[in-house]
Design an enzyme around this catalytic site. Structure first.
Site, short mmCIF file in Angstrom:
data_model
loop_
_atom_site.label_atom_id
_atom_site.label_comp_id
_atom_site.label_asym_id
_atom_site.label_seq_id
_atom_site.Cartn_x
_atom_site.Cartn_y
_atom_site.Cartn_z
N ARG B 223 0.86 -1.18 0.00
CA ARG B 223 0.00 0.00 0.00
C ARG B 223 0.90 1.22 0.00
O ARG B 223 2.11 1.13 0.22
CB ARG B 223 -0.92 0.03 1.22
CG ARG B 223 -0.18 0.26 2.53
CD ARG B 223 -1.11 0.16 3.73
NE ARG B 223 -2.04 1.28 3.81
CZ ARG B 223 -1.81 2.42 4.49
NH1 ARG B 223 -0.67 2.57 5.15
NH2 ARG B 223 -2.69 3.40 4.53
N GLU B 265 5.52 6.79 1.00
CA GLU B 265 6.01 5.51 1.51
C GLU B 265 5.36 4.38 0.72
O GLU B 265 4.13 4.27 0.68
CB GLU B 265 5.62 5.33 2.98
CG GLU B 265 6.29 6.30 3.92
CD GLU B 265 5.80 6.16 5.36
OE1 GLU B 265 6.37 6.81 6.23
OE2 GLU B 265 4.84 5.39 5.61
#
Lengths: 198, 355
Positions: B223, B265
């Site tokens: 993710r 991220e």
């Protein structure tokens, strides 16, 4: 004496309960200051005959009352730091099923819980009840130094001198809340300290 | 392709820069013109050729410089890498996963030779050629987790699974979005996420944990998450916040495009075979606003996302004070035209800025 109701908080913040006598052949009760009142509240002669009390008065005058309960063992320590070796020794000898009761300030309960966890007792099996001061044991995230009994937010780190704000984020391993520099983005702009729950 | 590694810094003079290739493959995190927390998990089984999703552990032009920066952080503060005593086996699991993945995915850069437990690891970009005995800690210069994560971009959280929860019991954390491994080590999934606003109430963490507990070997997931950073500073740690926090106040309308970076991220999740642990690499990608604006779709969309983000999130992500200045800059790149769905820049298909 009425107990302080901590406001709802985030999920890392410890939640304390109310001590109750549980069945078991061995009982270890560690308390400081007004924590003595929680022990007095559940003490019965049967329970006390199997109980080791470790008490750090911190100026509160409950020593005689606790002694009068006739616990199997009673120790009064001048400070937590002075008592911790004894606590470790007692936990080292503990048998399966030892009941652990912690009561008093957050700093006392957190540190004693840490010792019990290191001795292999799951933290969820340890009873706690907050009594007395609502001051916090704080770790400075910058220098890692721990300041005991912090009553205000912000406060000054007793090790590096930075002005820190008091977070609710809590580490069981460190038995401390986190303090973070409050004026990093505006050096010198430090609000006047006020009580943590004011 | 052969990667040209940049000679660059993530501190002091901040010579970090993205090539055109790196901008084009930047993992822009917004698939629509607004943002709210979501579990947003998908399988991590490759992706478009050249994208950051293609390989199990993406290696890019910043590799050598990032590893140099990590070594400096660790020299200053060894507590950024910690492993509780029961996590050593998981560290070996991680070492194996990375060495096997990288040697298969980048055979021109990394080589692994295995003869039983006698292993030889060759890391050409970093000039390493080591022989060691697998599962024997004494044959490596560091513990297995530290050894391999000193050679792999991204932070690494190595999680123990027990009592229906995940426990942050080991990690290498030097490029973090303002959280402390030293403080959080030993916490469970809900505890280390405790400071995140709104997401607990939305049930995000309960759902995410359920998903993560069931990740199987050979079926990793991924993710994206994001925040904002002024200057391309990798080490935005709370430990050093009293040193870097002031940099947020150095933004001006003139320098904002170059100084303000979107920090993304790429989080991946792999089951570890021997320990049944879970490794959670958090790979940080930085891109300046002015580089992002070279993609008209990203310019339009970033403006709308930053403008409409709830105040709690802008505060938590640390840019509430700078948001008005950011919007002044970004609004120049939003002409009100619609954007195509999805994260890709669609450079050829999207209309140029009409402003």
């Amino acid at each position: 004496m009425s107990k302080f109701e901590f406001p709802p908080s985030i999920k890392s913040r410890p939640v304390y309960g109310t001590l109750e006598a549980r069945p078991g052949k061995g009982h270890l009760m560690i308390a400081d200051a007004e924590g003595a009142e929680a022990i007095l509240g559940i003490a019965t002669p049967d329970l006390m005959a199997k109980t080791h009390i470790i008490y750090i008065p911190r100026g509160a005058g409950f020593t005689d009352q606790l002694r009068a309960l006739n616990p199997a063992q009673f120790y009064e320590g001048p400070t937590y730091a002075a008592s911790v070796q004894r606590i470790r020794r007692v936990l080292q000898d503990a048998h399966m099923g030892l009941q652990v009761y912690l009561t008093g300030t957050e700093g006392l309960m957190g540190q004693a819980q840490n010792e019990a966890m290191q001795a292999g007792i799951p933290h969820t099996a340890i009873q706690t009840e907050h009594r007395g001061s609502v001051a916090r044991r704080m770790q400075c995230v910058h220098c890692k130094g721990i300041t005991e009994d912090v009553e205000t937010d912000p406060f000054q780190c007793s090790h590096c001198g930075l002005n820190l704000f008091v977070r609710d984020h809590y580490s069981r391993r460190l038995a401390a809340y986190q303090g973070v520099c409050i004026d990093a983005e505006d050096p010198g702009n430090v609000p006047a300290p006020k009580g943590i729950y004011e | 392709m052969t990667i040209q590694f940049n000679d660059e810094t993530f501190r002091d003079d901040y010579s970090f820069h993205n090539s055109d290739w790196a901008i084009k493959r930047f993992p822009f995190p917004f698939h629509e013109d607004s943002y709210m927390y979501a579990v947003n998990m998908e399988q991590h089984r490759g992706g478009p050729a050249g994208s950051v999703y293609e390989k199990r552990f993406d290696v890019d032009e910043h590799y050598v410089a990032e590893m140099r920066d990590r070594a400096m952080v660790l020299a200053d503060d060894p507590l950024r890498c910690q492993s509780l005593p029961h996590m050593t086996l998981a560290g070996w699991d991680l070492l194996e996963l990375i060495m096997v993945s990288k040697s298969e995915d980048y055979p021109d850069l990394f080589e692994l030779y295995r003869d039983g437990d006698q292993w030889r690891w060759v890391n050409k970009p970093l000039g390493i050629d080591d022989r060691f005995t697998f599962l024997d800690d004494t044959t490596l210069p560091y513990g297995p987790m530290e050894y391999i994560t000193r050679q792999t971009q991204g932070d690494f959280c190595v999680l123990d699974q027990r009592e229906g929860n995940l426990w942050m019991d080991a990690g290498m954390v030097t490029t973090q979005a303002d959280w402390s491994l030293d403080f959080d080590i030993g916490m469970n999934f809900f505890e280390w996420h405790a400071p995140v606003p709104l997401a607990h109430e939305k049930g995000i963490f309960v759902r995410a944990l359920k998903f993560l507990l069931n990740i199987q070997q050979g079926a990793p997931a991924r993710r994206l998450n994001w925040t904002m950073t002024v200057n391309p500073l990798l080490d935005t740690s709370p430990e050093n916040y009293h040193k870097w926090g002031i940099q947020k106040t150095t933004l001006t309308p003139e320098n904002l495009g170059a100084k303000q970076h979107l920090r993304v991220e790429l989080q991946t999740f792999f089951r570890l075979p021997r320990s049944n642990g879970l490794v959670f690499p958090i790979r940080c990608y930085l891109c300046s606003f002015q580089d992002l604006m070279t993609m008209p779709k990203w310019g339009r969309r970033l403006h709308r996302v930053v403008r409409d983000l709830p105040e709690e999130l802008a505060t938590y992500k640390g840019f509430i004070d700078n948001r008005p200045m950011m919007l002044d800059y970004l609004s120049q790149f939003d002409d009100g035209q619609p954007t195509s769905a999805g994260v890709w820049p669609d450079f050829e298909a999207e209309p140029p800025l009409a402003k």
